[in-house]
Design a protein around this motif. Structure first.
Motif, PDB file in Angstrom:
ATOM      1  N   ASP A 142       0.801  -1.224   0.000  1.00  0.00           N
ATOM      2  CA  ASP A 142       0.000   0.000   0.000  1.00  0.00           C
ATOM      3  C   ASP A 142       0.833   1.273   0.000  1.00  0.00           C
ATOM      4  O   ASP A 142       0.498   2.234  -0.688  1.00  0.00           O
ATOM      5  CB  ASP A 142      -0.929   0.024   1.221  1.00  0.00           C
ATOM      6  N   GLU A 143       1.895   1.303   0.796  1.00  0.00           N
ATOM      7  CA  GLU A 143       2.676   2.531   0.952  1.00  0.00           C
ATOM      8  C   GLU A 143       4.160   2.212   1.075  1.00  0.00           C
ATOM      9  O   GLU A 143       4.540   1.113   1.460  1.00  0.00           O
ATOM     10  CB  GLU A 143       2.207   3.322   2.177  1.00  0.00           C
ATOM     11  N   LEU A 144       4.980   3.209   0.754  1.00  0.00           N
ATOM     12  CA  LEU A 144       6.431   3.102   0.886  1.00  0.00           C
ATOM     13  C   LEU A 144       6.910   4.272   1.722  1.00  0.00           C
ATOM     14  O   LEU A 144       6.635   5.426   1.390  1.00  0.00           O
ATOM     15  CB  LEU A 144       7.119   3.176  -0.479  1.00  0.00           C
ATOM     16  N   GLN A 145       7.609   3.998   2.812  1.00  0.00           N
ATOM     17  CA  GLN A 145       8.253   5.025   3.616  1.00  0.00           C
ATOM     18  C   GLN A 145       9.739   4.926   3.317  1.00  0.00           C
ATOM     19  O   GLN A 145      10.424   4.036   3.808  1.00  0.00           O
ATOM     20  CB  GLN A 145       7.978   4.813   5.104  1.00  0.00           C
ATOM     21  N   ILE A 146      10.214   5.840   2.466  1.00  0.00           N
ATOM     22  CA  ILE A 146      11.610   5.810   2.040  1.00  0.00           C
ATOM     23  C   ILE A 146      12.380   6.900   2.775  1.00  0.00           C
ATOM     24  O   ILE A 146      11.977   8.058   2.802  1.00  0.00           O
ATOM     25  CB  ILE A 146      11.735   6.021   0.511  1.00  0.00           C
ATOM     26  N   HIS A 147      13.482   6.503   3.364  1.00  0.00           N
ATOM     27  CA  HIS A 147      14.380   7.437   4.041  1.00  0.00           C
ATOM     28  C   HIS A 147      15.549   7.649   3.085  1.00  0.00           C
ATOM     29  O   HIS A 147      16.447   6.809   2.985  1.00  0.00           O
ATOM     30  CB  HIS A 147      14.839   6.862   5.379  1.00  0.00           C
ATOM     31  N   GLN A 148      15.507   8.742   2.347  1.00  0.00           N
ATOM     32  CA  GLN A 148      16.501   9.028   1.310  1.00  0.00           C
ATOM     33  C   GLN A 148      17.734   9.657   1.958  1.00  0.00           C
ATOM     34  O   GLN A 148      17.679  10.764   2.486  1.00  0.00           O
ATOM     35  CB  GLN A 148      15.900   9.990   0.284  1.00  0.00           C
ATOM     36  N   ILE A 149      18.833   8.924   1.908  1.00  0.00           N
ATOM     37  CA  ILE A 149      20.060   9.336   2.579  1.00  0.00           C
ATOM     38  C   ILE A 149      20.960  10.068   1.583  1.00  0.00           C
ATOM     39  O   ILE A 149      21.152   9.597   0.461  1.00  0.00           O
ATOM     40  CB  ILE A 149      20.802   8.104   3.155  1.00  0.00           C
ATOM     41  N   ARG A 173       3.623  12.403   2.391  1.00  0.00           N
ATOM     42  CA  ARG A 173       4.267  13.228   3.413  1.00  0.00           C
ATOM     43  C   ARG A 173       5.751  13.334   3.110  1.00  0.00           C
ATOM     44  O   ARG A 173       6.356  12.381   2.619  1.00  0.00           O
ATOM     45  CB  ARG A 173       4.048  12.565   4.779  1.00  0.00           C
ATOM     46  N   VAL A 174       6.331  14.483   3.429  1.00  0.00           N
ATOM     47  CA  VAL A 174       7.776  14.678   3.321  1.00  0.00           C
ATOM     48  C   VAL A 174       8.256  15.315   4.622  1.00  0.00           C
ATOM     49  O   VAL A 174       7.721  16.335   5.059  1.00  0.00           O
ATOM     50  CB  VAL A 174       8.149  15.593   2.127  1.00  0.00           C
ATOM     51  N   ILE A 175       9.254  14.689   5.221  1.00  0.00           N
ATOM     52  CA  ILE A 175       9.907  15.253   6.402  1.00  0.00           C
ATOM     53  C   ILE A 175      11.374  15.410   6.027  1.00  0.00           C
ATOM     54  O   ILE A 175      12.059  14.433   5.751  1.00  0.00           O
ATOM     55  CB  ILE A 175       9.756  14.344   7.636  1.00  0.00           C
ATOM     56  N   ASP A 176      11.836  16.640   5.998  1.00  0.00           N
ATOM     57  CA  ASP A 176      13.205  16.910   5.587  1.00  0.00           C
ATOM     58  C   ASP A 176      14.046  17.220   6.820  1.00  0.00           C
ATOM     59  O   ASP A 176      13.670  18.061   7.641  1.00  0.00           O
ATOM     60  CB  ASP A 176      13.223  18.090   4.611  1.00  0.00           C
ATOM     61  N   THR A 177      15.155  16.503   6.953  1.00  0.00           N
ATOM     62  CA  THR A 177      16.077  16.734   8.059  1.00  0.00           C
ATOM     63  C   THR A 177      17.487  16.818   7.476  1.00  0.00           C
ATOM     64  O   THR A 177      17.704  16.423   6.328  1.00  0.00           O
ATOM     65  CB  THR A 177      16.023  15.581   9.092  1.00  0.00           C
ATOM     66  N   PRO A 178      18.459  17.297   8.227  1.00  0.00           N
ATOM     67  CA  PRO A 178      19.829  17.332   7.710  1.00  0.00           C
ATOM     68  C   PRO A 178      20.398  15.944   7.392  1.00  0.00           C
ATOM     69  O   PRO A 178      21.261  15.802   6.538  1.00  0.00           O
ATOM     70  CB  PRO A 178      20.625  17.987   8.844  1.00  0.00           C
ATOM     71  N   GLU A 179      19.907  14.906   8.063  1.00  0.00           N
ATOM     72  CA  GLU A 179      20.434  13.554   7.880  1.00  0.00           C
ATOM     73  C   GLU A 179      19.765  12.789   6.741  1.00  0.00           C
ATOM     74  O   GLU A 179      20.350  11.855   6.190  1.00  0.00           O
ATOM     75  CB  GLU A 179      20.282  12.737   9.166  1.00  0.00           C
ATOM     76  N   ALA A 180      18.510  13.132   6.425  1.00  0.00           N
ATOM     77  CA  ALA A 180      17.755  12.383   5.411  1.00  0.00           C
ATOM     78  C   ALA A 180      16.491  13.134   5.038  1.00  0.00           C
ATOM     79  O   ALA A 180      16.009  13.973   5.800  1.00  0.00           O
ATOM     80  CB  ALA A 180      17.382  11.006   5.947  1.00  0.00           C
ATOM     81  N   THR A 181      15.963  12.796   3.877  1.00  0.00           N
ATOM     82  CA  THR A 181      14.639  13.249   3.487  1.00  0.00           C
ATOM     83  C   THR A 181      13.733  12.031   3.539  1.00  0.00           C
ATOM     84  O   THR A 181      13.988  11.022   2.875  1.00  0.00           O
ATOM     85  CB  THR A 181      14.644  13.862   2.072  1.00  0.00           C
ATOM     86  N   HIS A 182      12.709  12.113   4.361  1.00  0.00           N
ATOM     87  CA  HIS A 182      11.816  10.992   4.614  1.00  0.00           C
ATOM     88  C   HIS A 182      10.538  11.216   3.800  1.00  0.00           C
ATOM     89  O   HIS A 182       9.774  12.136   4.087  1.00  0.00           O
ATOM     90  CB  HIS A 182      11.495  10.898   6.105  1.00  0.00           C
ATOM     91  N   ILE A 183      10.330  10.364   2.812  1.00  0.00           N
ATOM     92  CA  ILE A 183       9.199  10.542   1.902  1.00  0.00           C
ATOM     93  C   ILE A 183       8.281   9.333   2.019  1.00  0.00           C
ATOM     94  O   ILE A 183       8.719   8.197   1.844  1.00  0.00           O
ATOM     95  CB  ILE A 183       9.662  10.694   0.440  1.00  0.00           C
ATOM     96  N   ARG A 184       7.023   9.602   2.307  1.00  0.00           N
ATOM     97  CA  ARG A 184       6.023   8.528   2.351  1.00  0.00           C
ATOM     98  C   ARG A 184       5.178   8.619   1.095  1.00  0.00           C
ATOM     99  O   ARG A 184       4.651   9.669   0.764  1.00  0.00           O
ATOM    100  CB  ARG A 184       5.150   8.631   3.592  1.00  0.00           C
ATOM    101  N   TYR A 185       5.088   7.492   0.398  1.00  0.00           N
ATOM    102  CA  TYR A 185       4.339   7.401  -0.848  1.00  0.00           C
ATOM    103  C   TYR A 185       3.171   6.430  -0.684  1.00  0.00           C
ATOM    104  O   TYR A 185       3.296   5.431   0.023  1.00  0.00           O
ATOM    105  CB  TYR A 185       5.216   6.826  -1.971  1.00  0.00           C
ATOM    106  N   ARG A 186       2.080   6.695  -1.368  1.00  0.00           N
ATOM    107  CA  ARG A 186       0.976   5.747  -1.475  1.00  0.00           C
ATOM    108  C   ARG A 186       1.019   5.175  -2.888  1.00  0.00           C
ATOM    109  O   ARG A 186       1.234   5.911  -3.859  1.00  0.00           O
ATOM    110  CB  ARG A 186      -0.362   6.432  -1.241  1.00  0.00           C
TER     111      ARG A 186
END
Length: 189
Positions: A142-149, A173-186
């Motif tokens: 259903d969904e992918l939570q990818i932590h893009q490093i 959803r997108v959560i951007d941090t200095p360590e990674a960009t966390h993108i949740r896809y449906r």
């Protein structure tokens, strides 16, 4: 109803494991670089804390055989929930000691149905590149939570090495941090 979610850290060039990914070296060389974003295994503060909560609250886990065997099925307990492993081969003898680990021999669809039933209204946490590819192919992810490093590995094991056709995704959803960009896809169906 339960949602199946692939939770995966990935280099910018698409690798989820470094070179020499094998038993005795799970995740390959420099694997932990992909997981530095969550710190010292304690709940992070700020927006990454929400991701930590999601990771630690599954109702069931569906993981590929290669993934679970590299870590000896997490000693039979990962978050205290049932662990489903789709496989056409019977499990090794150590699994007899792990009552929460269930090998499913009749396909990814059956494994996901069993995992969702076990999860109730909580998420099914999915792990493993090959298994995720098969779940996408079967239409049960259903969904992918990818932590893009922000690193280029240049070699290792790619997340989406082989897909039978294009898969359309919607950013949730997108959560951007200095360590990674966390993108949740449906996954669009």
């Amino acid at each position: 109803m339960s949602t199946s979610v692939l939770f995966m850290s990935m280099s910018l060039d698409g690798y989820i494991a470094g070179p020499n990914d094998e038993v005795g070296n799970p995740g390959g060389d420099d694997f932990m670089r992909l997981h530095e974003w969550y710190g010292d295994f304690s709940r992070p503060t700020g927006p990454v804390g929400q991701l930590w909560d999601e990771w630690n609250a599954p109702g069931a886990i569906l993981a590929g055989r290669r993934t679970v065997e590299q870590v000896d099925h997490w000693g039979g307990d990962n978050h205290g929930v049932a662990i489903f492993v789709p496989s056409h081969r019977p499990p090794g003898p150590s699994v007899a000691n792990y009552p929460l680990v269930k090998y499913v021999s009749d396909g990814i669809e059956s494994a996901m149905a069993q995992a969702k039933a076990a999860a109730g209204d909580r998420d099914v946490l999915m792990l493993g590149a090959y298994t995720a590819q098969r779940a996408l192919e079967a239409g049960v992810l259903d969904e992918l939570q990818i932590h893009q490093i922000p690193v280029l590995f240049g070699g290792g094991r790619r997340m989406f090495e082989v897909l039978p056709s294009r898969v359309e995704l919607e950013i949730v959803r997108v959560i951007d941090t200095p360590e990674a960009t966390h993108i949740r896809y449906r996954v669009r169906r």
